[in-house]
Design a protein around this motif. Structure first.
Motif: not given
Length: 335
Positions: A153, A156-157, A161, A183
């Motif tokens: 996670q 992926s974030s 970004l 994800g």
């Protein structure tokens, strides 16, 4: 993350990401061309090393935890999942390894061994039912999946970004696509973490969860994804490949089958049959031939590699209208 070349002698490293450099303290030029064994040392478990060698020789995926050493000699616990990648003829071409630093987890385990009362209170606060239902090994497997899910996670974030700060174009689309794939893998690990049996993965439950996420981002008046999937239990080792395959086929259909303002529907069907599992993903869109060209895309190749890894078969059909993908996975590959 790193990739090794299975076609070259001694399976050398050919690619690493920056996170691997941060984890080990090495520079990229110090790693490329070397076998991963240089990370081992006096505290490395030889039995686990032999188990890894056996899986690589058999071209099978493996997950393990191993004590490794950074460039400065500092030991760390390395949780890794090694997955073979085959070429078009089914021969091993590469090995992909995803890794995570589990040193803090092991430090906490050692600290809790001498404080049984504190351990019981901590576990009891988190979930008394969990302690009553599961043995220690099951709890540790849950914890690994939980940490892997969290790490995925975060990755992926970070990619999303970076994508938002990247100008529109192929690079931005590639970052967004990879973030979505990661994800899907995170969702698979989350379900393994929350399941009662950590050795099995329910494809029906994953599909329900996946549909909830993907439909949340769609205009229901224009595009809809539906599913009719049996509750099919497969081994935990197959969770990530199946999650990645369903995600790739479904998102590709949503993105490319309905250009402009075209209205359409994507359906996912999975059934048990006499020899294994049959999966079908179909849409009523413009079809493969009429879809927009994407020279930088590799979704179809990725799906076909995953199917080969699962020892399955895949067929692509042009419908009237749309596209239908039929996949058969034998039970021997998932059980």
């Amino acid at each position: 993350m790193l990739v090794t070349d299975a076609c070259r002698p001694d399976n050398p490293i050919v690619w690493v990401n920056d996170a691997f450099l941060d984890l080990t303290g090495y520079a990229r030029e110090e790693l490329i061309g070397r076998n991963c064994r240089f990370l081992q040392g006096a505290g490395t478990d030889p039995d686990e090393v032999r188990r890894i060698h056996g899986a690589i020789a058999a071209v099978e995926p493996i997950s393990t935890e191993l004590m490794n050493y950074r460039k400065d000699g500092t030991p760390f616990w390395n949780a890794m999942t090694i997955t073979p990648v085959r070429d078009a003829e089914g021969r091993p071409a590469y090995f992909f390894a995803a890794q995570a630093d589990m040193t803090e987890k092991h430090r906490l385990e050692l600290a809790m061994k001498g404080t049984n009362d504190a351990l019981e209170r901590e576990v009891g606060e988190r979930t008394a039912a969990f302690q009553a239902a599961l043995e220690q090994k099951t709890a540790l497997l849950h914890e690994v999946d939980h940490r892997v899910k969290n790490n995925l996670q975060v990755i992926s974030s970070l990619m999303l970004l970076k994508a938002r700060r990247t100008p529109e174009g192929e690079a931005r689309e590639a970052l967004q696509g990879m973030a979505e794939r990661i994800g899907a893998l995170s969702t698979a690990h989350r379900m393994l973490y929350s399941a009662g049996d950590v050795t099995r993965f329910d494809l029906g439950e994953f599909t329900t969860d996946f549909l909830s996420d993907i439909n949340a981002g769609l205009d229901p008046e224009r595009t809809r994804v539906e599913a009719d999937v049996d509750s099919i239990a497969v081994s935990a080792a197959m969770a990530a490949p199946l999650a990645l395959m369903i995600h790739e086929l479904t998102t590709n259909a949503v993105r490319h089958a309905f250009p402009g303002e075209r209205v359409g529907r994507v359906s996912i069907t999975a059934r048990r049959n006499g020899t294994g599992m049959h999966l079908s993903i179909a849409d009523d869109g413009v079809g493969i031939a009429a879809g927009p060209a994407n020279p930088a895309g590799f979704g179809r190749n990725l799906v076909e590699m995953v199917v080969r890894q699962l020892r399955g078969t895949i067929a692509w059909h042009e419908g009237t209208p749309g596209t239908r993908v039929e996949i058969h996975i034998p039970f021997s590959a998932t059980h």
